[in-house]
Design a protein around this motif. Sequence first.
Motif, PDB file in Angstrom:
ATOM      1  N   GLN A 220       0.854  -1.176   0.000  1.00 36.73           N
ATOM      2  CA  GLN A 220       0.000   0.000   0.000  1.00 36.73           C
ATOM      3  C   GLN A 220       0.892   1.228   0.000  1.00 36.73           C
ATOM      4  O   GLN A 220       1.808   1.348   0.829  1.00 36.73           O
ATOM      5  CB  GLN A 220      -0.922   0.032   1.218  1.00 36.73           C
ATOM      6  CG  GLN A 220      -1.887   1.218   1.205  1.00 36.73           C
ATOM      7  CD  GLN A 220      -2.695   1.327   2.481  1.00 36.73           C
ATOM      8  OE1 GLN A 220      -2.209   0.956   3.548  1.00 36.73           O
ATOM      9  NE2 GLN A 220      -3.909   1.839   2.384  1.00 36.73           N
ATOM     10  N   LEU A 225       2.485  -3.624   3.755  1.00 36.42           N
ATOM     11  CA  LEU A 225       1.463  -3.509   4.789  1.00 36.42           C
ATOM     12  C   LEU A 225       1.390  -4.769   5.636  1.00 36.42           C
ATOM     13  O   LEU A 225       1.201  -4.710   6.855  1.00 36.42           O
ATOM     14  CB  LEU A 225       0.100  -3.227   4.145  1.00 36.42           C
ATOM     15  CG  LEU A 225      -1.084  -2.972   5.063  1.00 36.42           C
ATOM     16  CD1 LEU A 225      -0.858  -1.696   5.882  1.00 36.42           C
ATOM     17  CD2 LEU A 225      -2.375  -2.846   4.242  1.00 36.42           C
ATOM     18  N   ALA A 226       1.536  -5.931   4.997  1.00 37.04           N
ATOM     19  CA  ALA A 226       1.449  -7.198   5.726  1.00 37.04           C
ATOM     20  C   ALA A 226       2.044  -8.299   4.865  1.00 37.04           C
ATOM     21  O   ALA A 226       2.057  -8.218   3.634  1.00 37.04           O
ATOM     22  CB  ALA A 226       0.001  -7.534   6.064  1.00 37.04           C
ATOM     23  N   ASP A 236      -6.449  -9.784   8.425  1.00 38.43           N
ATOM     24  CA  ASP A 236      -5.735  -8.629   8.976  1.00 38.43           C
ATOM     25  C   ASP A 236      -6.585  -7.370   8.770  1.00 38.43           C
ATOM     26  O   ASP A 236      -6.898  -7.008   7.633  1.00 38.43           O
ATOM     27  CB  ASP A 236      -4.390  -8.472   8.257  1.00 38.43           C
ATOM     28  CG  ASP A 236      -3.481  -7.453   8.929  1.00 38.43           C
ATOM     29  OD1 ASP A 236      -3.966  -6.349   9.260  1.00 38.43           O
ATOM     30  OD2 ASP A 236      -2.287  -7.755   9.103  1.00 38.43           O
ATOM     31  N   PRO A 237      -6.979  -6.692   9.844  1.00 36.82           N
ATOM     32  CA  PRO A 237      -7.845  -5.505   9.705  1.00 36.82           C
ATOM     33  C   PRO A 237      -7.247  -4.428   8.814  1.00 36.82           C
ATOM     34  O   PRO A 237      -7.983  -3.748   8.088  1.00 36.82           O
ATOM     35  CB  PRO A 237      -7.986  -5.005  11.148  1.00 36.82           C
ATOM     36  CG  PRO A 237      -7.704  -6.191  12.004  1.00 36.82           C
ATOM     37  CD  PRO A 237      -6.695  -6.999  11.256  1.00 36.82           C
ATOM     38  N   ARG A 238      -5.931  -4.279   8.819  1.00 36.55           N
ATOM     39  CA  ARG A 238      -5.296  -3.264   7.969  1.00 36.55           C
ATOM     40  C   ARG A 238      -5.469  -3.606   6.495  1.00 36.55           C
ATOM     41  O   ARG A 238      -5.717  -2.723   5.664  1.00 36.55           O
ATOM     42  CB  ARG A 238      -3.808  -3.157   8.302  1.00 36.55           C
ATOM     43  CG  ARG A 238      -3.486  -2.751   9.727  1.00 36.55           C
ATOM     44  CD  ARG A 238      -2.020  -2.968  10.007  1.00 36.55           C
ATOM     45  NE  ARG A 238      -1.644  -4.377   9.817  1.00 36.55           N
ATOM     46  CZ  ARG A 238      -0.385  -4.810   9.771  1.00 36.55           C
ATOM     47  NH1 ARG A 238       0.614  -3.947   9.882  1.00 36.55           N
ATOM     48  NH2 ARG A 238      -0.140  -6.106   9.608  1.00 36.55           N
ATOM     49  N   VAL A 239      -5.367  -4.888   6.170  1.00 36.37           N
ATOM     50  CA  VAL A 239      -5.517  -5.323   4.784  1.00 36.37           C
ATOM     51  C   VAL A 239      -6.964  -5.189   4.336  1.00 36.37           C
ATOM     52  O   VAL A 239      -7.254  -4.740   3.220  1.00 36.37           O
ATOM     53  CB  VAL A 239      -5.025  -6.774   4.621  1.00 36.37           C
ATOM     54  CG1 VAL A 239      -5.251  -7.266   3.199  1.00 36.37           C
ATOM     55  CG2 VAL A 239      -3.558  -6.877   5.001  1.00 36.37           C
ATOM     56  N   GLU A 241      -9.175  -3.103   5.379  1.00 36.63           N
ATOM     57  CA  GLU A 241      -9.475  -1.683   5.181  1.00 36.63           C
ATOM     58  C   GLU A 241      -8.829  -1.138   3.921  1.00 36.63           C
ATOM     59  O   GLU A 241      -9.442  -0.365   3.169  1.00 36.63           O
ATOM     60  CB  GLU A 241      -8.996  -0.877   6.391  1.00 36.63           C
ATOM     61  CG  GLU A 241      -9.281   0.620   6.270  1.00 36.63           C
ATOM     62  CD  GLU A 241      -8.793   1.402   7.476  1.00 36.63           C
ATOM     63  OE1 GLU A 241      -8.933   2.633   7.475  1.00 36.63           O
ATOM     64  OE2 GLU A 241      -8.258   0.779   8.435  1.00 36.63           O
ATOM     65  N   ALA A 242      -7.591  -1.567   3.662  1.00 42.47           N
ATOM     66  CA  ALA A 242      -6.840  -0.985   2.559  1.00 42.47           C
ATOM     67  C   ALA A 242      -7.202  -1.573   1.205  1.00 42.47           C
ATOM     68  O   ALA A 242      -7.162  -0.886   0.190  1.00 42.47           O
ATOM     69  CB  ALA A 242      -5.343  -1.182   2.806  1.00 42.47           C
ATOM     70  N   TYR A 243      -7.575  -2.859   1.179  1.00 43.06           N
ATOM     71  CA  TYR A 243      -7.650  -3.500  -0.111  1.00 43.06           C
ATOM     72  C   TYR A 243      -8.768  -4.496  -0.275  1.00 43.06           C
ATOM     73  O   TYR A 243      -9.597  -4.397  -1.186  1.00 43.06           O
ATOM     74  CB  TYR A 243      -6.310  -4.205  -0.386  1.00 43.06           C
ATOM     75  CG  TYR A 243      -6.244  -4.945  -1.714  1.00 43.06           C
ATOM     76  CD1 TYR A 243      -6.563  -4.321  -2.923  1.00 43.06           C
ATOM     77  CD2 TYR A 243      -5.851  -6.273  -1.760  1.00 43.06           C
ATOM     78  CE1 TYR A 243      -6.490  -4.999  -4.131  1.00 43.06           C
ATOM     79  CE2 TYR A 243      -5.772  -6.970  -2.957  1.00 43.06           C
ATOM     80  CZ  TYR A 243      -6.093  -6.317  -4.139  1.00 43.06           C
ATOM     81  OH  TYR A 243      -6.031  -6.991  -5.323  1.00 43.06           O
TER      82      TYR A 243
END
Length: 250
Positions: A220, A225-226, A236-239, A241-243
Amino acid sequence: MTVALQARDLCRDFRGFQATNHVHLDIHEGEIHAVIGPNGAGKTTLFNLLSGFLKPSSGEVHLFGERIDPLPPDAIVRRGLSRSFQISSVFPTLTVRENLLVALQAGTRLPGRFLTPLGAMDAFSARADDLLAQVGLDWARDRPAADLSHGEKRQLEIGLSLAQNPRVLLLDEPTSGMGSEGIARVIALVREVARGRTVVLVEHNMSVVAQLAHRITVLQYGQVLATGTYEEVRRDPRVIEAYLGQEAHP
């Protein structure tokens, strides 16, 4: 596990735009590793850096422990890394088999010779036929590459990448623009060519990623990001949200 391909603190700046931003990446020998992320995340730039088509602004790339980022692309190929491209790059007026013959002799001294007997290409005939069978195009050996469907051209491009017998193979969007039948053929082909080598692919189709990848790296804004298995990444919450969004929960 042996690290086949490694990026360390890899950066690429385009007039102030940071396309890759301190990327750290370890690709293990023998794995299929997917790189995913939204448009503009830096995936193709990363592939270009790994394969020598771009030089990093800073950072390093190592192939089986040898630093390769200062080398030109042809020297990197000779050291065991080959790639396909997102846009088809076959010779349309040559036959399918002739495309493979050209790729096979590219790694020899023949291209630098002004006068070469036509019979010199005979040395590559058996290997060309093996590659045709491996990528499932032996039926089209004498057809112009221009006559192939989009998916079949992608199969041929994988064959061209295999012509140098790489230890590490980079595939950029191998199923892009394909229907379900073509996607199924490429999934089977990638599994086949991954035997005995390391494969890294950029891919948008998460179903393809889920079926093929041992591990996934998510980019990202040019940053990692992960990294993890499909199950680890999709939760993964970040993933999310991002993608991935709702696609993370089929």
